[in-house]
Design a protein around this motif. Structure first.
Motif, short mmCIF file in Angstrom:
data_model
loop_
_atom_site.label_atom_id
_atom_site.label_comp_id
_atom_site.label_asym_id
_atom_site.label_seq_id
_atom_site.Cartn_x
_atom_site.Cartn_y
_atom_site.Cartn_z
N PHE A 141 0.92 76.56 56.99
CA PHE A 141 0.28 77.42 57.99
C PHE A 141 1.17 78.65 58.18
N ALA B 249 -4.52 71.81 66.61
CA ALA B 249 -3.10 72.19 66.67
C ALA B 249 -2.82 72.92 67.98
N TYR C 48 1.42 66.93 61.93
CA TYR C 48 2.29 67.81 62.72
C TYR C 48 3.56 67.08 63.17
N ARG D 95 -14.96 78.71 56.38
CA ARG D 95 -13.78 78.35 57.17
C ARG D 95 -12.53 78.85 56.48
P1 AMP Z 1 -9.60 72.34 63.80
O1 AMP Z 1 -10.31 73.51 64.43
O2 AMP Z 1 -8.52 71.84 64.64
O3 AMP Z 1 -10.58 71.28 63.38
O4 AMP Z 1 -8.86 72.89 62.47
C1 AMP Z 1 -9.55 73.31 61.32
C2 AMP Z 1 -8.67 73.31 60.07
O5 AMP Z 1 -7.77 74.42 60.08
C3 AMP Z 1 -7.82 72.06 59.89
O6 AMP Z 1 -7.97 71.64 58.54
C4 AMP Z 1 -6.39 72.53 60.15
O7 AMP Z 1 -5.48 71.81 59.37
C5 AMP Z 1 -6.44 73.99 59.75
N1 AMP Z 1 -5.54 74.86 60.55
C6 AMP Z 1 -5.26 74.77 61.86
N2 AMP Z 1 -4.42 75.76 62.23
C7 AMP Z 1 -4.18 76.50 61.15
C8 AMP Z 1 -3.39 77.68 60.90
N3 AMP Z 1 -2.72 78.30 61.86
N4 AMP Z 1 -3.39 78.18 59.64
C9 AMP Z 1 -4.09 77.57 58.66
N5 AMP Z 1 -4.86 76.46 58.83
C10 AMP Z 1 -4.90 75.93 60.06
#
Ligand code: AMP
Length: 595
Positions: free
Chosen positions: A22, A55, A94, A335
């Motif tokens: 990330f 996150a 994490y 996405r």
């Molecule tokens: P979520 O909205 O929590 O379901 O996250 C969607 C996806 O984005 C998940 O696969 C996470 O691992 C990824 N993700 C979350 N934060 C980041 C970030 N800052 N940069 C890249 N990918 C991310």
């Protein structure tokens, strides 16, 4: 630019984020993480899946947790089993460098015995569906006595699924709760009601509506009469050979029927709905993630558990009643900075619903032609040719058979060999589409070559297509910018590999040709002319085209040949499974009409 390392966060977490690759925090993370790290007050986060919300709350939770204490300190409530598993998985990544950390997920639909053992192993964080958590509390398998942090994830969905009472009971049973973080994709009075009852002076943060207006999504709609819906779906699948997508239906019954029909025809698809038991659903997800399935046919509730980042297409077999649900569906594609296409099959009456969704997502939807048979064949031909061109056979492959092969084909020239190879690959498609109807509503059974709206519209050909990086939306934008023409007057756009077609009002045709013919697109001179096709878009520019009528023969090798039958939650579903199922069935009767 804000970076994760600038957050005052445990070093173990910074390391894990860096391991995961990330780079930049997402908008919701930029807003929420600093607040929750320095001063973990109560908050409401308005964010959908795909925005990085897990996150956003997960990292601060992990930062505050005390791994030395062996009791439950944090509780995350989520509506479905799939989401619970995802949250646990994500948070485990994490917390990978936090020694002694234990995160347990508990949810309905699977045996409770194993979960009782897991919660007794003293996890610091529990991720749970409300129903199963109450079962566990009633059995005194765990205590929430020392819980300090509670996260309500997808609160709107939990309320929709009838978990309100359970949430109340759970929150009332957390006497030491100091911080409540509520995340929701939408804000309703009911969601606010929870906040008022259980939260103190909360702050609100929004994700910046990342998924509501996502410019990387090309929204397209296809107008077909109801009885042609399924045929239209098939045609869209055939026209998009590399598709990796989700097909949304409104009801479980449709989900089952549509996928069974597609499977029988040889498509690599599988249903995913609340009546399937959990094991079955996991199996489907595993196959989808492994790309053994080209599409999943899903209901809205079941699809909540799909966390896949490279979905190319979302297809709305039917529009949802609620425009907001549309945004949840379309947000499954495009996405992580990628682009995607959301296609909707609508009846003529539903065009007004499209207008309403356009206003919500603040993007124009492109009315697209349901491709005719010759276009499908052409598309698949290009796809196959590209596959051959990009194939990289192993270096020593065929060494053994080289002489034999050359001998066998010695008499055959290249042209014949190519024709035979391509025929072998495409004959089913060609046969299937020899006699196909025009499925565009208003054009069924009419003779394309005469056309009915021909006098009002002119069909134009342009020498730009997908190879130039264009899709409907981008081509429309290019035409509108270059000519100042109102994009709403451009209709029935078909973008092919190297060229495209679209209808314009007859009186504007010459003007548009004049304006665009001198332009360049990415250094290429634009050529525009009146198409040989009639304006309704059916014709075939000199191909044998005709009116293809797809037969029911298999289109892809090795159909699934297997259906996923009814019986709900055979593993002993418990409360959550039943709740999910009952919510889905409310869609059957039309549910909450908001249009
Ligand atoms: P979520 O909205 O929590 O379901 O996250 C969607 C996806 O984005 C998940 O696969 C996470 O691992 C990824 N993700 C979350 N934060 C980041 C970030 N800052 N940069 C890249 N990918 C991310």
């Amino acid at each position: 630019m804000i970076s994760f390392s600038s957050f005052p966060m445990r070093e173990e977490l910074i390391r894990a984020i860096s391991d995961l690759g990330f780079e930049t925090p997402t908008p919701i993370q930029q807003k929420v993480i600093p607040q929750l790290l320095s001063e973990p007050i109560d908050i409401i986060g308005l964010a959908q899946t795909g925005t990085g919300k897990t996150a956003a709350y997960g990292l601060p939770l992990l930062h505050h947790v005390d791994v030395a204490q062996k009791h439950v300190q944090c509780l995350v409530l989520s509506p479905t089993r799939e989401l619970c598993m995802q949250i646990q998985e994500e948070m485990t990544k994490y917390g990978a460098h936090m020694r002694g950390l234990r995160i347990t997920a508990v949810y309905g639909g699977v045996s409770i015995t194993g979960q009782i053992k897991d919660v007794r192993a003293n996890p610091q964080i529990i991720v749970a569906t409300p129903g199963r958590l109450i079962d566990l509390l009633e059995r005194k398998a765990l205590s929430l006595e020392h819980v300090q942090f509670v996260v309500l994830d997808e609160a709107d969905e939990m309320l929709n699924m009838g978990f309100r009472e359970d949430i109340d009971i759970i929150l009332k049973n957390t006497p030491e709760r100091e911080h409540t973080w509520l995340f929701s994709a939408t804000m309703s009075n009911e969601v606010r009601g929870i906040a008022k009852r259980f939260m103190k002076d909360w702050k609100e943060f929004a994700s910046g509506a990342a998924n509501i207006t996502n410019e990387n999504i090309d929204h397209q709609y296809f107008v077909a009469n109801h009885h042609n819906r399924f045929e239209t779906l098939r045609r869209l699948l055939d026209f998009n050979p590399g598709i990796y997508g989700i097909i949304f239906t409104r009801t479980k019954q449709d989900c089952q029927e549509v996928s069974e029909k597609l499977m029988k025809m040889g498509y690599h698809v599988s249903p995913l709905h609340g009546d399937m038991d959990q094991k079955m659903r996991s199996k489907v997800m595993d196959r989808f993630k492994a790309k053994q399935l080209q599409c999943i046919v899903a209901t809205d509730v079941a699809a909540r558990g799909i966390d896949v980042n490279d979905i190319t297409h979302v297809i709305n077999y039917e529009l949802p009643d609620d425009p907001e649900v549309y945004t949840h569906r379309s947000g499954r594609t495009a996405r992580a900075g990628k682009s995607g296409i959301c296609m909707s099959i609508v009846s003529p009456k539903q065009i007004s619903n499209i207008r309403q969704i356009e206003r919500l997502v603040k993007q124009k939807f492109n009315k697209s032609d349901i491709p005719d048979g010759s276009e499908v064949v052409r598309k698949r031909l290009f796809f196959y040719m590209e596959q051959i061109a990009s194939a990289e056979p192993k270096a020593d492959f065929a060494k053994l058979y080289k002489d034999m092969m050359h001998e066998q084909f010695a008499e055959m020239d290249k042209d014949e060999l190519i024709r035979k190879l391509i025929w072998l690959q495409l004959k089913e498609t060609i046969d299937a589409y020899q006699e196909a109807d025009d499925l565009n509503a208003g054009f069924e059974g009419k003779d394309r070559d005469r056309g009915t709206r021909g006098s009002r519209y002119t069909r134009l050909f342009i020498n730009l297509g997908e190879k130039d990086g264009l899709n409907n939306q981008k081509l429309l934008a290019f035409i509108a910018e270059s000519t100042d023409i109102d994009p709403n007057t451009i209709e029935r756009m078909t973008v092919r590999d190297m060229s495209s077609f679209f209808n314009v009002p007859g009186e504007a045709a010459t003007f548009i040709i004049d304006q665009l013919s001198n332009k360049k697109f990415k250094g290429r001179k634009v050529r525009l002319e009146e198409a040989d096709q009639p304006p309704m878009g059916g014709g075939s520019r000199g191909e044998s085209g005709g009116r293809p009528r797809p037969s029911s023969g298999p289109r892809f090798a090795g159909g699934e040949g297997r259906s996923f039958g009814g019986g709900r939650d055979r593993d002993g579903g418990g409360r959550d499974g039943g709740r999910e199922a009952s919510r889905e069935s409310s869609y059957k009767g039309g549910g909450r009409k908001r249009y």
